[in-house]
Scaffold this motif. Structure first.
Motif, PDB file in Angstrom:
ATOM      1  N   GLN A 100       0.811  -0.984   0.163  1.00 34.00           N
ATOM      2  CA  GLN A 100       0.008  -0.084  -0.014  1.00 34.00           C
ATOM      3  C   GLN A 100       0.930   1.195  -0.158  1.00 34.00           C
ATOM      4  O   GLN A 100       1.823   1.113   0.712  1.00 34.00           O
ATOM      5  N   LEU A 101       0.284   2.277  -0.757  1.00 39.35           N
ATOM      6  CA  LEU A 101       1.134   3.408  -0.768  1.00 39.35           C
ATOM      7  C   LEU A 101       0.214   4.578  -0.797  1.00 39.35           C
ATOM      8  O   LEU A 101      -0.975   4.544  -1.145  1.00 39.35           O
ATOM      9  N   PRO A 102       0.771   5.894  -0.009  1.00 36.19           N
ATOM     10  CA  PRO A 102      -0.253   7.063   0.180  1.00 36.19           C
ATOM     11  C   PRO A 102      -0.575   7.244  -1.362  1.00 36.19           C
ATOM     12  O   PRO A 102       0.202   7.494  -2.314  1.00 36.19           O
ATOM     13  N   ALA A 103      -1.787   7.652  -1.643  1.00 36.41           N
ATOM     14  CA  ALA A 103      -2.270   8.178  -2.993  1.00 36.41           C
ATOM     15  C   ALA A 103      -1.284   9.548  -3.371  1.00 36.41           C
ATOM     16  O   ALA A 103      -1.189   9.639  -4.805  1.00 36.41           O
ATOM     17  N   ALA A 104      -0.877  10.162  -2.470  1.00 37.10           N
ATOM     18  CA  ALA A 104      -0.262  11.509  -2.778  1.00 37.10           C
ATOM     19  C   ALA A 104       1.168  11.309  -3.650  1.00 37.10           C
ATOM     20  O   ALA A 104       1.768  12.101  -4.425  1.00 37.10           O
ATOM     21  N   GLN A 105       1.828  10.084  -3.387  1.00 35.49           N
ATOM     22  CA  GLN A 105       2.889   9.582  -4.078  1.00 35.49           C
ATOM     23  C   GLN A 105       2.663   9.194  -5.542  1.00 35.49           C
ATOM     24  O   GLN A 105       3.553   9.139  -6.356  1.00 35.49           O
ATOM     25  N   LEU A 106       1.500   9.029  -5.913  1.00 31.49           N
ATOM     26  CA  LEU A 106       1.159   8.376  -6.993  1.00 31.49           C
ATOM     27  C   LEU A 106       0.290   9.405  -8.054  1.00 31.49           C
ATOM     28  O   LEU A 106       0.378   8.943  -9.287  1.00 31.49           O
ATOM     29  N   MET A 107      -0.536  10.280  -7.501  1.00 29.51           N
ATOM     30  CA  MET A 107      -1.158  10.755  -8.149  1.00 29.51           C
ATOM     31  C   MET A 107      -0.733  11.707  -9.305  1.00 29.51           C
ATOM     32  O   MET A 107      -1.382  12.183 -10.129  1.00 29.51           O
ATOM     33  N   ASP A 108       0.615  12.324  -9.198  1.00 28.00           N
ATOM     34  CA  ASP A 108       1.195  12.828 -10.489  1.00 28.00           C
ATOM     35  C   ASP A 108       1.792  11.828 -11.516  1.00 28.00           C
ATOM     36  O   ASP A 108       2.123  12.425 -12.591  1.00 28.00           O
ATOM     37  N   GLY A 109       1.714  10.606 -11.244  1.00 27.39           N
ATOM     38  CA  GLY A 109       2.079   9.636 -12.194  1.00 27.39           C
ATOM     39  C   GLY A 109       0.949   9.083 -13.077  1.00 27.39           C
ATOM     40  O   GLY A 109      -0.162   9.663 -13.049  1.00 27.39           O
ATOM     41  N   MET A 110       1.272   8.278 -14.116  1.00 26.88           N
ATOM     42  CA  MET A 110       0.394   7.662 -14.848  1.00 26.88           C
ATOM     43  C   MET A 110      -0.970   6.981 -14.137  1.00 26.88           C
ATOM     44  O   MET A 110      -2.041   7.251 -14.623  1.00 26.88           O
ATOM     45  N   THR A 111      -0.633   6.285 -13.279  1.00 24.39           N
ATOM     46  CA  THR A 111      -1.544   5.458 -12.525  1.00 24.39           C
ATOM     47  C   THR A 111      -2.516   6.418 -11.614  1.00 24.39           C
ATOM     48  O   THR A 111      -3.695   6.321 -11.710  1.00 24.39           O
ATOM     49  N   GLY A 112      -1.726   7.592 -11.295  1.00 22.99           N
ATOM     50  CA  GLY A 112      -2.353   8.646 -10.529  1.00 22.99           C
ATOM     51  C   GLY A 112      -3.675   9.147 -11.659  1.00 22.99           C
ATOM     52  O   GLY A 112      -4.716   9.572 -11.020  1.00 22.99           O
ATOM     53  N   TYR A 113      -3.056   9.368 -12.665  1.00 23.96           N
ATOM     54  CA  TYR A 113      -3.837  10.111 -13.737  1.00 23.96           C
ATOM     55  C   TYR A 113      -5.388   9.187 -13.983  1.00 23.96           C
ATOM     56  O   TYR A 113      -6.350   9.762 -14.038  1.00 23.96           O
ATOM     57  N   ILE A 114      -5.244   7.896 -14.123  1.00 25.97           N
ATOM     58  CA  ILE A 114      -6.265   6.980 -14.286  1.00 25.97           C
ATOM     59  C   ILE A 114      -7.280   7.112 -13.355  1.00 25.97           C
ATOM     60  O   ILE A 114      -8.506   7.159 -13.425  1.00 25.97           O
ATOM     61  N   LEU A 115      -6.599   7.051 -11.923  1.00 24.89           N
ATOM     62  CA  LEU A 115      -7.430   7.240 -10.678  1.00 24.89           C
ATOM     63  C   LEU A 115      -8.157   8.331 -10.678  1.00 24.89           C
ATOM     64  O   LEU A 115      -9.265   8.648 -10.078  1.00 24.89           O
ATOM     65  N   LYS A 116      -7.620   9.553 -11.095  1.00 20.99           N
ATOM     66  CA  LYS A 116      -8.269  10.817 -10.961  1.00 20.99           C
ATOM     67  C   LYS A 116      -9.181  11.217 -12.013  1.00 20.99           C
ATOM     68  O   LYS A 116     -10.367  11.829 -11.781  1.00 20.99           O
ATOM     69  N   THR A 117      -9.074  10.590 -13.422  1.00 17.91           N
ATOM     70  CA  THR A 117      -9.814  11.209 -14.446  1.00 17.91           C
ATOM     71  C   THR A 117     -10.659  10.269 -14.849  1.00 17.91           C
ATOM     72  O   THR A 117     -11.732  10.350 -15.443  1.00 17.91           O
ATOM     73  N   GLY A 118     -10.237   8.757 -14.335  1.00 21.93           N
ATOM     74  CA  GLY A 118     -11.293   7.772 -15.021  1.00 21.93           C
ATOM     75  C   GLY A 118     -10.911   7.450 -16.369  1.00 21.93           C
ATOM     76  O   GLY A 118     -11.879   6.558 -17.103  1.00 21.93           O
ATOM     77  N   HIS A 119     -10.120   8.002 -17.040  1.00 16.94           N
ATOM     78  CA  HIS A 119      -9.567   7.753 -18.562  1.00 16.94           C
ATOM     79  C   HIS A 119      -8.599   6.804 -18.707  1.00 16.94           C
ATOM     80  O   HIS A 119      -7.707   6.662 -17.994  1.00 16.94           O
ATOM     81  N   HIS A 120      -8.609   5.974 -19.696  1.00 16.48           N
ATOM     82  CA  HIS A 120      -7.484   5.283 -20.019  1.00 16.48           C
ATOM     83  C   HIS A 120      -6.243   5.855 -20.411  1.00 16.48           C
ATOM     84  O   HIS A 120      -6.237   7.343 -20.938  1.00 16.48           O
ATOM     85  N   LEU A 121      -4.919   5.490 -20.578  1.00 17.56           N
ATOM     86  CA  LEU A 121      -3.733   5.908 -21.010  1.00 17.56           C
ATOM     87  C   LEU A 121      -2.977   5.097 -21.723  1.00 17.56           C
ATOM     88  O   LEU A 121      -2.680   4.062 -21.211  1.00 17.56           O
TER      89      LEU A 121
END
Length: 866
Positions: A100-121
């Motif tokens: 498990q990782l804090p979301a703040a560490q991933l939200m600037d990355g590609m995985t975080g982009y999918i989790l924030k926007t709901g769009h594929h990449l």
């Protein structure tokens, strides 16, 4: 060159052009067949896999069948804790030891982009600058050559992401890989949910099994003594049955006999000896011993077995008896010396067959602890008689049976071989046909109602969208149908009745549409209809009315008459639609609007609905932030004793002023809190602030004796919620008698049967209880008699009409009269004018609350907190 030959060459050219097209169609069909198999495999996983770790690896294997998936992970976002959980992670270079990782560490990355926007990449090497400039994405971890990620959604909510990536320069992903990954992701969430539910169910079953096992152990101790008494009788019966029903080989018979003997006497070592008179040998068809694995046939000598053969009597031989037999020369001296040294105990009985002694059955123990007695000797004598009968029966029939069995086995084996071959061939053909048909059907139909499912409906809807874009005059519409009271039916009558209800609903809706229209079940109590090529928009409204009227008719479920209803959202296909999800989204929004307007109706979608939903979502997000950062204004409005103008208590309520939306009405942000599931958090927040106020003003010049907070009915539905409120009060060092809980009557109307124990518990804890907005509901008088409220607050609409409405004045007087008998007091809410105050004074109303009495006091909670 002749004309005919020219035509022949053109035909061959055309055929050569068609070959690549046919090959493409073949490849597309094979890929579709593999996708269908993958969906079937995922569906099978939901019912066959019981643990999530095995589920994700199985999904990994399925996806790897379509594309390179050497590097694959599945991550889920938990918004409450702001944690990203890597449920499954396989990577060539990154070894993720932290799951498990804090979301703040991933939200600037590609995985975080999918989790924030709901769009594929879809990322390819050298896309860093474009991703950073367009989306603000930074690479995290080892840079891949290509990276493909899709969102995992539950409904419209993004709950996670599924990603494949490669570090191999020779591996590339295609648009078809993306489509497969998107398609599979739609079905994985449901499978994961089902497996989680199964894991929870299995844990519950294991715990219950453990409890039952403990109870069973206690019961076993109670009946053990009784079983000991019954075991002897049962064993004798089993021995008799065993001899009477001799079938199969003698080894099984002897082994079974040994097991029965072991339940009656100590028989760790047992053997059966047969006297072969022709060869003068002792043979041992059965031998079981803890010190010796086997024994060979031997000539007759001076052993214990031979002694029984000579005497023809059952013999009990313990160490004293051994010494006696050795001195008389009946047994060998070395054997006697061995038995004396080891203190063995031996028991043997002759086997008499056809009047002659044919052999001996014997049992033996080693050591001093287990010694045989006369009772054991008699028991073995009885057993030996039945063994002899079995041996005699066996000898008479053995030769004939052996021949018959061999003959029958040969015929049977040959016949069975032919039958198996034919049956196997037929079964293979039939099973393959059935499986193919079932796979096709199950992949496109709902298992309960046998209606088309979401996949099939989406496919048909995509075709309709394409038709609309090509032929704009064609008219299509989607009806999104949501049922009322389905949860009530499930909770009260059970899931079986709920299933019957859904099946009956499907039949009724099918009768309301045309044969070429498509009815499907999306899941739960949601149905959709695709109306195909109708002539006029009025036809759609007529179908919606028929469906609503049909569902409103009574249902007979488990012998009970139940009623439901339907809310219908309608979305007409327009040329601007590009996907089926867009149409379903808008039809769903229209259905939600129909439910908001009062259910049992239909609503046509327009673009303003979408804007309104977006605004509500933004408002909900802002409310979450405001609650987290405590961005509220706080007010205290007193309840006044109309006789001496003293303050009974002060009601605390909060107001929310948003920089962009302005002042948000109390009812609106309460509704936002309810829709976002934050009602309980808001109530606990208000309760905590009220306790802070009481402590803050405790030793000031203006102490506050009591503060009231409005509490949601949801806090009374579970005992843990009530305990949580009591714990908040206790941890604040505030006396429960200083707090007043006000409950809205309209909330009580919905779940009144569940809350009486919770209200009584708050009463016992010392909290003052108030029934707010009395008279606004449908069953007000019942609350006065059933619930131990200290105060009843008359709804402001009754006070507002005073003094001109004598009817409302009489109603308030009636409640005051009842209060004298039921020992509660009446508060008039919304006293805004002198005329209203005079009218209440005339009927001797003791308490009031409103603008004219005292204005609400605005609080600076920052100073209170400091």
């Amino acid at each position: 060159m002749s004309k005919d030959s020219t035509q022949h060459e053109l035909t061959e050219d055309e055929l050569r052009e068609l070959i690549p097209q046919l090959q493409q169609l073949t490849d597309k069909y094979k890929r579709a067949e593999r996708v269908q198999k993958a969906l079937f495999d995922i569906s099978e996983l939901a019912s066959s896999v019981s643990h999530l770790n095995r589920l994700y690896s199985a999904i990994h294997e399925i996806i790897a069948d379509f594309m390179n998936a050497d590097n694959f992970f599945v991550a889920f976002y938990e918004p409450e804790t702001h944690i990203v959980d890597f449920a499954y992670f396989v990577d060539e270079f990154d070894e993720k030891t932290v799951r498990q990782l804090p979301a703040a560490q991933l939200m600037d990355g590609m995985t975080g982009y999918i989790l924030k926007t709901g769009h594929h990449l879809f990322y390819k090497r050298d896309d860093e600058e474009r991703l950073a400039s367009e989306y603000g994405i930074k690479l995290v971890g080892s840079p891949p050559v290509e990276w493909l990620g899709v969102p995992l959604k539950r409904g419209s909510q993004v709950i996670g992401a599924m990603v494949v990536q490669t570090y191999d320069e020779g591996v590339h992903y295609s648009q078809e890989d993306l489509e497969v990954l998107l398609f599979v992701s739609q079905h994985i969430v449901t499978t994961v949910d089902r497996v989680k539910n199964r894991e929870l169910t299995e844990r519950t079953i294991r715990e219950r099994t453990r409890q039952l096992r403990k109870i069973n152990d206690d019961l076993q101790e109670e009946i053990l003594e009784r079983q000991k008494v019954e075991s002897l009788q049962q064993a004798l019966f089993e021995i008799s049955e065993l001899a009477a029903n001799l079938e199969g080989d003698m080894d099984a018979f002897y082994s079974s006999l040994h097991e029965i003997l072991a339940r009656l006497i100590s028989a760790p070592n047992c053997y059966i000896a047969i006297h072969n008179k022709e060869e003068g040998l002792l043979e041992f068809p059965y031998f079981s011993d803890t010190k010796q694995s086997e024994i060979d046939a031997r000539p007759l000598g001076l052993g214990l077995t031979e002694f029984v053969l000579r005497t023809g009597q059952a013999e009990l031989i313990n160490p004293p008896r051994v010494l006696e037999l050795a001195e008389s020369g009946e047994i060998d001296v070395s054997l006697a010396q061995t038995m004396l040294n080891s203190a063995n105990s031996w028991l043997g009985s002759p086997l008499v067959v056809e009047g002659e002694i044919a052999g001996v059955i014997a049992v033996q123990t080693y050591g001093k602890l287990a010694k045989y007695n006369a009772r054991d000797q008699e028991l073995l004598r009885f057993v030996s008689h039945h063994i002899a009968v079995a041996i005699e029966r066996k000898r008479n029939t053995e030769s004939m049976q052996r021949y018959n069995v061999q003959l029958e086995e040969r015929v049977k084996e040959r016949t069975a071989e032919l039958n198996r071959t034919n049956k196997f061939l037929k079964q293979q053909i039939e099973e393959r046909k059935e499986i193919e048909l079932k796979l096709i059907h199950d992949a496109h139909h709902d298992s309960l109602t046998d209606l088309p499912n979401r996949a099939m409906f989406t496919s048909r809807l995509e075709l309709a969208i394409a038709s609309k874009q090509r032929y704009s005059d064609n008219l299509f519409a989607v009806l999104f149908i949501d049922l009322d009271r389905f949860k009530v039916i499930n909770d009260t009558l059970g899931h079986h009745a709920g299933d019957e209800f859904l099946i009956e609903v499907a039949k009724r809706i099918a009768l309301c549409i045309r044969g070429h229209d498509l009815l499907a079940r999306l899941g739960g109590d949601e149905f959709v209809v695709l109306l195909d090529n109708f002539e006029d928009e009025a036809d759609v409204e007529e179908v919606a009315c028929r469906i609503i009227a049909s569902i409103s008719e009574p249902f007979l479920l488990d012998g009970r008459e139940m009623y439901s209803g339907a809310s219908v959202g309608i979305a007409h296909l327009e040329t601007y639609y590009r996907s089926a999800d867009e149409v379903l989204r808008d039809a769903d929004a229209a259905m939600y609007q129909a439910k908001t307007l009062g259910r049992g109706r239909y609503v046509m979608f327009d673009k303003s609905m979408r804007d309104r939903l977006i605004e509500e979502l933004e408002l909900e997000n802002e409310f979450r932030r405001a609650l987290r950062e405590e961005e509220f204004d706080y007010f205290l409005q007193p309840v006044i004793n109309l006789n001496d103008s003293s303050t009974l208590y002060k009601e605390m309520y909060i107001r929310w002023s948003h920089p962009a939306y302005g002042k948000i009405a109390r009812e609106q942000f309460r509704q936002v809190a309810e829709h976002s599931g934050l009602t309980l958090d808001l109530d606990l927040f208000q309760l905590s602030k009220a306790c802070d106020l009481l402590k803050h003003y405790e030793n000031t010049d203006e102490p506050i004796n009591k503060i009231a907070v409005n509490v949601s009915i949801n806090h009374l539905l579970q005992a843990s919620m009530v305990n949580q409120m009591i714990d908040v009060i206790a941890s604040s060092n505030v006396a429960p008698s200083q707090l007043v809980f006000e409950f809205d009557e309209n909330d009580l109307n919905r779940r009144s049967q569940f809350i009486l124990p919770a209200i009584k518990k708050l009463k016992r804890a010392g909290v003052t209880l108030v029934l707010d907005n009395f008279g606004s509901g449908l069953a007000s008088l019942s609350y006065l008699f059933a619930y131990p409220f200290d105060f009843i607050k008359i709804d402001h609409r009754f006070v507002k009409s005073l003094p001109r409405s004598q009817r409302n004045l009489k109603l308030i007087q009636s409640v005051m009269l009842i209060s004298e008998h039921l020992k509660f007091q009446v508060i008039a809410e919304g006293v805004d004018s002198e005329a209203q105050l005079e009218a209440l004074s005339e009927i001797e109303c003791s308490y009031g609350q409103g603008k004219i009495l005292k204005h609400a006091k605005v609080l600076d909670m920052a100073s209170v907190a400091s």
